[in-house]
Scaffold this active site. Structure first.
Site, PDB file in Angstrom:
ATOM      1  N   GLU A   1       0.829  -1.216   0.000  1.00 31.89           N
ATOM      2  CA  GLU A   1       0.000   0.000   0.000  1.00 31.89           C
ATOM      3  C   GLU A   1       0.857   1.258   0.000  1.00 31.89           C
ATOM      4  OE1 GLU A   1      -2.067  -0.531   3.687  1.00 31.89           O
ATOM      5  OE2 GLU A   1      -3.326  -2.153   2.941  1.00 31.89           O
ATOM      6  N   PRO A   2       1.760   1.409  -0.958  1.00 32.30           N
ATOM      7  CA  PRO A   2       2.623   2.581  -0.935  1.00 32.30           C
ATOM      8  C   PRO A   2       1.875   3.859  -1.276  1.00 32.30           C
ATOM      9  CG  PRO A   2       2.964   1.354  -2.959  1.00 32.30           C
ATOM     10  CD  PRO A   2       1.990   0.563  -2.151  1.00 32.30           C
ATOM     11  N   GLY A   3       2.207   4.920  -0.604  1.00 34.05           N
ATOM     12  CA  GLY A   3       1.651   6.231  -0.925  1.00 34.05           C
ATOM     13  C   GLY A   3       2.789   7.185  -1.223  1.00 34.05           C
ATOM     14  N   ARG A   4       3.470   7.578  -0.148  1.00 36.28           N
ATOM     15  CA  ARG A   4       4.543   8.554  -0.253  1.00 36.28           C
ATOM     16  C   ARG A   4       5.601   8.193  -1.294  1.00 36.28           C
ATOM     17  NH1 ARG A   4       6.045  11.732   4.197  1.00 36.28           N
ATOM     18  NH2 ARG A   4       4.970  10.200   5.509  1.00 36.28           N
TER      19      ARG A   4
ATOM     20  N   CYS B   1      -1.510  33.812  10.688  1.00 36.44           N
ATOM     21  CA  CYS B   1      -1.267  34.355  12.025  1.00 36.44           C
ATOM     22  C   CYS B   1      -0.932  33.254  13.020  1.00 36.44           C
ATOM     23  CB  CYS B   1      -2.498  35.114  12.498  1.00 36.44           C
ATOM     24  SG  CYS B   1      -3.067  36.268  11.265  1.00 36.44           S
ATOM     25  N   GLU B   2       0.184  32.576  12.807  1.00 40.12           N
ATOM     26  CA  GLU B   2       0.663  31.529  13.702  1.00 40.12           C
ATOM     27  C   GLU B   2       2.173  31.524  13.568  1.00 40.12           C
ATOM     28  OE1 GLU B   2      -0.979  28.795  15.320  1.00 40.12           O
ATOM     29  OE2 GLU B   2      -3.023  29.011  14.526  1.00 40.12           O
TER      30      GLU B   2
HETATM   31  C1  PLP Z   1      -0.850   5.879   5.442  1.00 36.79           C
HETATM   32  C2  PLP Z   1      -1.013   4.473   5.126  1.00 36.79           C
HETATM   33  C3  PLP Z   1      -0.358   3.910   4.017  1.00 36.79           C
HETATM   34  C4  PLP Z   1       0.580   4.679   3.124  1.00 36.79           C
HETATM   35  O1  PLP Z   1       1.777   4.996   3.767  1.00 36.79           O
HETATM   36  P1  PLP Z   1       2.986   5.671   2.975  1.00 36.79           P
HETATM   37  O2  PLP Z   1       3.985   5.932   4.033  1.00 36.79           O
HETATM   38  O3  PLP Z   1       2.481   6.911   2.357  1.00 36.79           O
HETATM   39  O4  PLP Z   1       3.482   4.695   1.963  1.00 36.79           O
HETATM   40  C5  PLP Z   1      -0.601   2.580   3.726  1.00 36.79           C
HETATM   41  N1  PLP Z   1      -1.438   1.823   4.497  1.00 36.79           N
HETATM   42  C6  PLP Z   1      -2.066   2.336   5.578  1.00 36.79           C
HETATM   43  C7  PLP Z   1      -2.960   1.469   6.371  1.00 36.79           C
HETATM   44  C8  PLP Z   1      -1.875   3.669   5.932  1.00 36.79           C
HETATM   45  O5  PLP Z   1      -2.490   4.153   7.002  1.00 36.79           O
END
Ligand code: PLP
Length: 454
Positions: A277-280, A347-348
């Protein structure tokens, strides 16, 4: 940083692929998120290529960047999606992807979200508590469905990352302690409407060394072997996301191919599909936040560069003290640097992008690119200080596509009402609580979601 050739200086001006960022600023204004389609797709393909020959699904984590055009670009490469809310499911469907390629994660899903996901026919749920498994069982049974579930186990592995994005230790709110997992699988296997057939983990984010991820895989595989010995059929292992990216020039992250090679060795000979489940690691380096210098001022012997982007547009520095490289769009000629804080207009005191940064001299009107902003950037933007959220632009070679308009002042007050009884004109549809039908006199805001209508 700018290791990728998708962002580089071309004839003295920073470009995204073949589009010059100063040109984009002229057309679409600032602040603006700019994404390189090629960078997104090529990172996704690194995963795909490294996994060739192994049964697998790369489920892009929608929360990292949920723009419809980004989702569609990934879907066209065969991506599946990992979601953490009903809203993210709505986005995946709106981008034209089928629900069958969606995995639903998250520690607290509402009944309405579970029902919505079951009705749409998602692939599976990653469950984090027995209470949730019981809820899914009840709702799925009432709909006459069988929900495929994985249990998110907590392997008690320290990912050595920022405490706010570390999730896999025993004391965190996430998952089920791996030591109790067998009993939970056993009970789940006796419930109607749920089929426990996966093990899932996600130990954190921005993990630079693949070691903890591989250790997690080992523990999860050992669990799968114990479950199989009890006669439970496990079909997939979901290792979550978490692979980090270099935000600083000196930082290095585990490469995707090296990480996958390590996984391959552990999975060999097992009859399991691998899910990730890659995002970043797919989108972070594919985006920058483009901003313009409003003014430069001196205070108490310090120099402040005040820009038109602010913490509402990109909250990572304020929230995690995250580092982002910030570079001028006009290629610096070299020469003396100055030390400055780069801050927004909010304003922080926490509204800064960089502190004590050595940077080339800039003046009012100059453009800056805040690098590595493609993940957890726009998605966590807010309207704080009643600032319209920035536009999002997707670049493909020399083509510049506005994939989300800059918000207007009208957008800021949408849904607000000076009526004494603002609910009077809204109908709540109990069969689909995700959608509120708003009937205004002129019907402008009537919103009906039809599945598959994208
Ligand atoms: C946030 C999240 C991801 C993605 O994480 P990255 O660090 O962006 O790769 C995958 N699985 C779950 C369950 C998450 O909460």
């Amino acid at each position: 940083m700018l290791k990728q050739d998708e962002f580089s200086y071309r004839r003295g001006v920073l470009a995204c692929e073949k589009a010059n960022l100063s040109g984009i600023a002229e057309i679409h204004g600032t602040p603006a998120y700019i994404y390189s389609r090629r960078a997104i797709v090529s990172r996704f393909r690194e995963y795909e290529d490294a996994l060739a020959g192994l049964p697998h699904h790369i489920c892009f984590s929608v929360k990292a960047n949920s723009n419809l055009a980004v989702l569609r670009a990934l879907a066209s490469e065969g991506a599946w999606f990992d979601i953490v809310s009903g809203g993210e499911l709505y986005r995946v469907l709106s981008a034209g992807s089928p629900a069958g390629c969606v995995v639903f994660s998250g520690v607290g899903k509402t009944e309405a979200e579970i029902r919505f996901a079951l009705e749409q026919g998602i692939h599976s749920f990653n469950c984090e508590s027995e209470a949730e498994i019981e809820t899914i069982s009840r709702i799925a049974s009432s709909l006459g469905r069988d929900a495929s579930i994985a249990i998110r186990v907590n392997p008690d592995v320290d990912p050595a990352t920022h405490p706010y994005i570390s999730t896999g230790l025993r004391e965190h709110k996430f998952g089920i302690d791996i030591a109790c997992a067998e009993a939970v699988y056993h009970r789940a296997s006796q419930l109607p409407g749920v089929v426990p057939e996966g093990v899932s983990c996600h130990i954190g984010s921005q993990i630079l060394d693949a070691g903890p991820l591989l250790e997690t895989a080992e523990k999860a595989i050992a669990l799968i072997e114990r479950l199989c010995a009890r006669g439970l059929r496990m079909r997939y292992l979901d290792l979550g996301g978490g692979l980090g990216v270099p935000y600083r020039p000196a930082q290095s992250a585990a490469s995707i191919p090296a990480f996958i090679q390590g996984l391959r060795e552990k999975l060999s000979g097992l009859d399991l599909a691998l899910m990730l489940e890659p995002g970043r690691s797919i989108v972070a380096e594919a985006g920058v936040l483009l901003t313009r210098v409003l003014l430069v001022k001196q205070n108490g012997g310090k120099t402040f560069v005040i820009v038109d982007a602010a913490m509402n547009d990109l909250i990572r520095p304020a929230l995690y003290r995250a580092h982002h490289e910030i570079i001028p769009v006009k290629e610096p000629a070299g020469g003396e640097l100055m030390e400055a804080d780069i801050a927004g207009p909010i304003c922080e005191t926490g509204d800064f992008f960089a502190r004590h940064r050595q940077m080339p001299h800039v003046t009012a009107g100059d453009l800056l690119a805040i690098c590595t902003a493609g993940a957890y950037g726009f998605v966590s933007a807010s309207n704080y200080n009643s600032r319209p959220r920035p536009c999002e632009v997707l670049v493909e070679e020399a083509r510049v596509l506005l994939v989300r308009k800059r918000e207007t002042y009208e957008d800021l007050i949408r849904g607000e009402s000076l009526d004494r009884d603002p609910g009077a004109k809204q109908r709540f549809d109990p069969s689909n609580p995700n959608i509120v039908h708003t009937d205004l006199e002129d019907d402008r805001l009537t919103c009906h979601f039809r599945p598959g209508s994208a």
